[in-house]
Write a protein that holds these residues in place. Structure first.
Motif, mmCIF file in Angstrom:
data_model
loop_
_atom_site.group_PDB
_atom_site.id
_atom_site.type_symbol
_atom_site.label_atom_id
_atom_site.label_comp_id
_atom_site.label_asym_id
_atom_site.label_seq_id
_atom_site.Cartn_x
_atom_site.Cartn_y
_atom_site.Cartn_z
ATOM 1 N N ILE A 148 32.507 38.290 37.678
ATOM 2 C CA ILE A 148 32.629 37.713 38.884
ATOM 3 C C ILE A 148 34.228 36.112 38.832
ATOM 4 C CG2 ILE A 148 32.039 36.055 40.052
ATOM 5 C CD1 ILE A 148 30.564 38.485 39.896
ATOM 6 N N ASP A 149 34.212 36.067 37.527
ATOM 7 C CA ASP A 149 35.657 35.312 37.494
ATOM 8 C C ASP A 149 37.044 36.308 37.929
ATOM 9 O OD1 ASP A 149 34.117 33.186 36.996
ATOM 10 O OD2 ASP A 149 34.553 33.512 34.984
ATOM 11 N N TRP A 150 37.038 37.367 37.212
ATOM 12 C CA TRP A 150 38.080 38.443 37.732
ATOM 13 C C TRP A 150 38.240 38.508 39.381
ATOM 14 C CZ3 TRP A 150 39.224 43.274 38.888
ATOM 15 C CH2 TRP A 150 40.413 43.522 39.124
ATOM 16 N N VAL A 151 37.510 38.654 39.718
ATOM 17 C CA VAL A 151 36.699 39.173 41.577
ATOM 18 C C VAL A 151 37.631 38.117 41.781
ATOM 19 C CG1 VAL A 151 35.277 39.471 43.205
ATOM 20 C CG2 VAL A 151 35.173 41.344 41.505
ATOM 21 N N ASP A 152 37.067 36.879 41.820
ATOM 22 C CA ASP A 152 37.714 35.230 42.783
ATOM 23 C C ASP A 152 38.707 34.909 42.218
ATOM 24 O OD1 ASP A 152 34.784 34.601 43.091
ATOM 25 O OD2 ASP A 152 34.418 33.762 41.177
ATOM 26 N N ARG A 153 39.379 35.487 41.041
ATOM 27 C CA ARG A 153 41.192 35.311 41.113
ATOM 28 C C ARG A 153 42.048 36.512 41.910
ATOM 29 N NH1 ARG A 153 44.371 34.405 37.463
ATOM 30 N NH2 ARG A 153 46.476 35.012 36.855
ATOM 31 N N GLN A 154 41.181 38.038 42.300
ATOM 32 C CA GLN A 154 41.900 38.792 43.378
ATOM 33 C C GLN A 154 41.714 37.954 44.637
ATOM 34 O OE1 GLN A 154 43.337 41.180 41.565
ATOM 35 N NE2 GLN A 154 42.453 40.096 39.950
ATOM 36 N N HIS A 155 40.678 37.568 45.117
ATOM 37 C CA HIS A 155 40.109 36.790 46.448
ATOM 38 C C HIS A 155 41.259 35.652 46.632
ATOM 39 C CE1 HIS A 155 36.844 39.533 47.685
ATOM 40 N NE2 HIS A 155 36.123 39.095 47.237
ATOM 41 N N HIS A 156 41.550 35.270 45.498
ATOM 42 C CA HIS A 156 42.246 34.150 46.126
ATOM 43 C C HIS A 156 43.671 34.473 45.987
ATOM 44 C CE1 HIS A 156 44.720 30.252 44.696
ATOM 45 N NE2 HIS A 156 45.468 31.059 43.790
ATOM 46 N N LYS A 157 44.556 35.641 45.494
ATOM 47 C CA LYS A 157 45.491 36.215 45.452
ATOM 48 C C LYS A 157 45.770 37.069 47.300
ATOM 49 C CE LYS A 157 46.141 38.394 40.911
ATOM 50 N NZ LYS A 157 46.491 39.307 39.889
ATOM 51 N N ILE A 158 43.967 36.918 47.393
ATOM 52 C CA ILE A 158 44.310 37.453 48.519
ATOM 53 C C ILE A 158 44.825 36.400 50.081
ATOM 54 C CG2 ILE A 158 42.756 38.816 51.098
ATOM 55 C CD1 ILE A 158 41.985 40.227 48.352
ATOM 56 N N ARG A 159 43.987 35.761 49.485
ATOM 57 C CA ARG A 159 43.935 34.187 50.520
ATOM 58 C C ARG A 159 45.613 34.002 49.699
ATOM 59 N NH1 ARG A 159 38.850 33.498 48.094
ATOM 60 N NH2 ARG A 159 39.932 31.911 46.206
#
Length: 204
Positions: free
Chosen positions: A121-132
């Motif tokens: 989940i931490d890695w997924v959150d990191r991807q969403h941070h990149k998107i934002r």
């Protein structure tokens, strides 16, 4: 020419939009690179789509390479400026848009294709941070301009449009338009173009 790809890949869609805008004829060959029956590996050693097969000159892969080649095939609607500062700026837009696609695809695969106990989940959150962060950057850079580079459509707009469309496809519950009014306006305008309408991916 033959284009190997899928209907949901944003990279394939980017190439298909360029082909439409350039008014170039091609045959679309659907392929699932994740499936056991994929045949893209016969033309791309990396096993990825899109892959453009040319009659006598082998195959090209990676959407950035393909669209650059396609833009040289016809003087109709040049999408990439000649070498210089303006060209670099167009490629910068493309790099950010492709980065958003990369992050979105990675997040989707992790949350929908990997068994839940194995998900990071931490890695997924990191991807969403990149998107934002990418969306914030592009919205600020676009501002009140009609298109990414001013008044004319170019590759930057096509890459951005493909990325935004992919977010709508894979994360329909995430309202990226909120807080990004300039990108929302651009997406609405691009959606009226035949090249975008004809390549809209099927609902997930």
């Amino acid at each position: 020419m033959k284009l190997i790809g899928s209907l949901t890949s944003p990279y394939v869609r980017k190439v298909r939009i360029v082909l439409a805008e350039k008014k170039l004829d091609y045959e679309l060959i659907l392929d699932d690179p994740w499936g056991p029956a994929t045949h893209v590996t016969a033309h791309n050693p990396l096993g990825k789509v899109p892959c453009l097969i040319m009659d006598e000159n082998g195959a090209l892969f990676d959407s950035r390479v393909i669209v650059e080649y396609l833009d040289t095939l016809s003087p109709v609607g040049r999408l990439i400026p000649p070498p210089g500062r303006e060209r670099v700026e167009v490629k910068r837009w493309e790099a950010v848009a492709d980065g958003i696609m990369d992050a979105a695809a990675a997040a989707f695969m992790e949350t929908h294709r990997r068994p839940e106990p194995q998900r990071n989940i931490d890695w997924v959150d990191r991807q969403h941070h990149k998107i934002r962060a990418g969306l914030d950057y592009m919205d600020q850079l676009l501002g009140e301009q009609s298109y990414c580079m001013g008044v004319n459509l170019c590759l930057a707009d096509i890459a951005v449009g493909a990325a935004l469309g992919y977010l709508d496809l894979r994360f329909p519950d995430t309202d990226w338009r909120a807080g990004h009014p300039h990108l929302a306006r651009l997406a609405e305008k691009l959606g009226t173009r035949p090249s975008f309408a004809a390549t809209r991916p099927p609902a997930a």
